[in-house]
Motif scaffolding. Structure first.
Motif, PDB file in Angstrom:
ATOM      1  N   TYR A  70     -32.354  77.604 -33.649  1.00 18.44           N
ATOM      2  CA  TYR A  70     -33.004  78.842 -33.189  1.00 18.44           C
ATOM      3  C   TYR A  70     -34.123  79.250 -34.139  1.00 18.44           C
ATOM      4  O   TYR A  70     -35.234  79.583 -33.699  1.00 18.44           O
ATOM      5  CB  TYR A  70     -31.975  79.976 -33.068  1.00 18.44           C
ATOM      6  CG  TYR A  70     -32.615  81.294 -32.780  1.00 18.44           C
ATOM      7  CD1 TYR A  70     -33.077  81.579 -31.499  1.00 18.44           C
ATOM      8  CD2 TYR A  70     -32.779  82.244 -33.780  1.00 18.44           C
ATOM      9  CE1 TYR A  70     -33.683  82.794 -31.225  1.00 18.44           C
ATOM     10  CE2 TYR A  70     -33.385  83.463 -33.522  1.00 18.44           C
ATOM     11  CZ  TYR A  70     -33.831  83.726 -32.237  1.00 18.44           C
ATOM     12  OH  TYR A  70     -34.429  84.928 -31.978  1.00 18.44           O
ATOM     13  N   LEU A  71     -33.855  79.250 -35.442  1.00 15.89           N
ATOM     14  CA  LEU A  71     -34.881  79.646 -36.399  1.00 15.89           C
ATOM     15  C   LEU A  71     -36.071  78.672 -36.367  1.00 15.89           C
ATOM     16  O   LEU A  71     -37.229  79.099 -36.474  1.00 15.89           O
ATOM     17  CB  LEU A  71     -34.306  79.692 -37.808  1.00 15.89           C
ATOM     18  CG  LEU A  71     -33.338  80.864 -38.075  1.00 15.89           C
ATOM     19  CD1 LEU A  71     -32.715  80.721 -39.457  1.00 15.89           C
ATOM     20  CD2 LEU A  71     -34.064  82.186 -37.931  1.00 15.89           C
ATOM     21  N   THR A  72     -35.794  77.402 -36.211  1.00 18.14           N
ATOM     22  CA  THR A  72     -36.866  76.414 -36.138  1.00 18.14           C
ATOM     23  C   THR A  72     -37.733  76.634 -34.904  1.00 18.14           C
ATOM     24  O   THR A  72     -38.963  76.584 -34.994  1.00 18.14           O
ATOM     25  CB  THR A  72     -36.268  74.998 -36.107  1.00 18.14           C
ATOM     26  OG1 THR A  72     -35.460  74.816 -37.262  1.00 18.14           O
ATOM     27  CG2 THR A  72     -37.368  73.947 -36.086  1.00 18.14           C
ATOM     28  N   LEU A  73     -37.126  76.881 -33.782  1.00 19.00           N
ATOM     29  CA  LEU A  73     -37.898  77.088 -32.564  1.00 19.00           C
ATOM     30  C   LEU A  73     -38.579  78.452 -32.524  1.00 19.00           C
ATOM     31  O   LEU A  73     -39.687  78.579 -32.008  1.00 19.00           O
ATOM     32  CB  LEU A  73     -36.979  76.933 -31.327  1.00 19.00           C
ATOM     33  CG  LEU A  73     -36.422  75.527 -31.096  1.00 19.00           C
ATOM     34  CD1 LEU A  73     -35.454  75.567 -29.932  1.00 19.00           C
ATOM     35  CD2 LEU A  73     -37.563  74.552 -30.825  1.00 19.00           C
ATOM     36  N   ALA A  74     -37.947  79.467 -33.071  1.00 19.48           N
ATOM     37  CA  ALA A  74     -38.511  80.819 -33.010  1.00 19.48           C
ATOM     38  C   ALA A  74     -39.669  81.001 -33.977  1.00 19.48           C
ATOM     39  O   ALA A  74     -40.674  81.624 -33.638  1.00 19.48           O
ATOM     40  CB  ALA A  74     -37.431  81.842 -33.305  1.00 19.48           C
ATOM     41  N   TYR A  75     -39.576  80.461 -35.171  1.00 19.16           N
ATOM     42  CA  TYR A  75     -40.602  80.697 -36.181  1.00 19.16           C
ATOM     43  C   TYR A  75     -41.450  79.467 -36.475  1.00 19.16           C
ATOM     44  O   TYR A  75     -42.371  79.539 -37.282  1.00 19.16           O
ATOM     45  CB  TYR A  75     -39.942  81.197 -37.476  1.00 19.16           C
ATOM     46  CG  TYR A  75     -39.260  82.521 -37.269  1.00 19.16           C
ATOM     47  CD1 TYR A  75     -39.991  83.678 -36.995  1.00 19.16           C
ATOM     48  CD2 TYR A  75     -37.873  82.624 -37.346  1.00 19.16           C
ATOM     49  CE1 TYR A  75     -39.374  84.896 -36.805  1.00 19.16           C
ATOM     50  CE2 TYR A  75     -37.240  83.828 -37.156  1.00 19.16           C
ATOM     51  CZ  TYR A  75     -37.988  84.970 -36.886  1.00 19.16           C
ATOM     52  OH  TYR A  75     -37.375  86.158 -36.686  1.00 19.16           O
ATOM     53  N   GLY A  76     -41.146  78.352 -35.874  1.00 20.69           N
ATOM     54  CA  GLY A  76     -41.949  77.143 -36.057  1.00 20.69           C
ATOM     55  C   GLY A  76     -41.950  76.645 -37.481  1.00 20.69           C
ATOM     56  O   GLY A  76     -42.968  76.180 -37.990  1.00 20.69           O
ATOM     57  N   LEU A  77     -40.804  76.724 -38.113  1.00 14.95           N
ATOM     58  CA  LEU A  77     -40.725  76.289 -39.509  1.00 14.95           C
ATOM     59  C   LEU A  77     -40.795  74.808 -39.642  1.00 14.95           C
ATOM     60  O   LEU A  77     -40.276  73.949 -39.227  1.00 14.95           O
ATOM     61  CB  LEU A  77     -39.446  76.821 -40.156  1.00 14.95           C
ATOM     62  CG  LEU A  77     -39.352  78.338 -40.236  1.00 14.95           C
ATOM     63  CD1 LEU A  77     -38.001  78.736 -40.806  1.00 14.95           C
ATOM     64  CD2 LEU A  77     -40.454  78.870 -41.128  1.00 14.95           C
TER      65      LEU A  77
END
Length: 77
Positions: A70-77
């Motif tokens: 989720y964090l990878t997809l939401a913030y594009g990290l």
């Protein structure tokens, strides 16, 4: 004087079609008859414990991986 009943003569319980829920049909069946040996019970308990451990591990991995995705997809990290 003869007695005449409005009800028809009841048949034996075993002769009724689809008689799954009649008490006389279930009176002789016990769950303990299906357990054959103590080794079978121990084997079932071992398999249930292994399955429970696997479920807990998979749940823990999902709780770690799902927020990371989720964090990878939401913030594009």
């Amino acid at each position: 004087m003869t007695f005449i009943s409005a009800k028809s003569k009841s048949r034996e319980a075993e002769s009724h079609p689809a008689n799954d829920n009649h008490l006389s049909a279930l009176a002789d069946v016990s769950i303990l008859e299906f357990i054959i040996d103590d080794d079978d019970v121990a084997d079932i308990a071992r398999r249930a414990e292994r399955l429970g451990n696997a479920v807990v591990i998979v749940m823990a991995l999902c709780l770690i991986v799902a927020p990371a995705i989720y964090l990878t997809l939401a913030y594009g990290l």
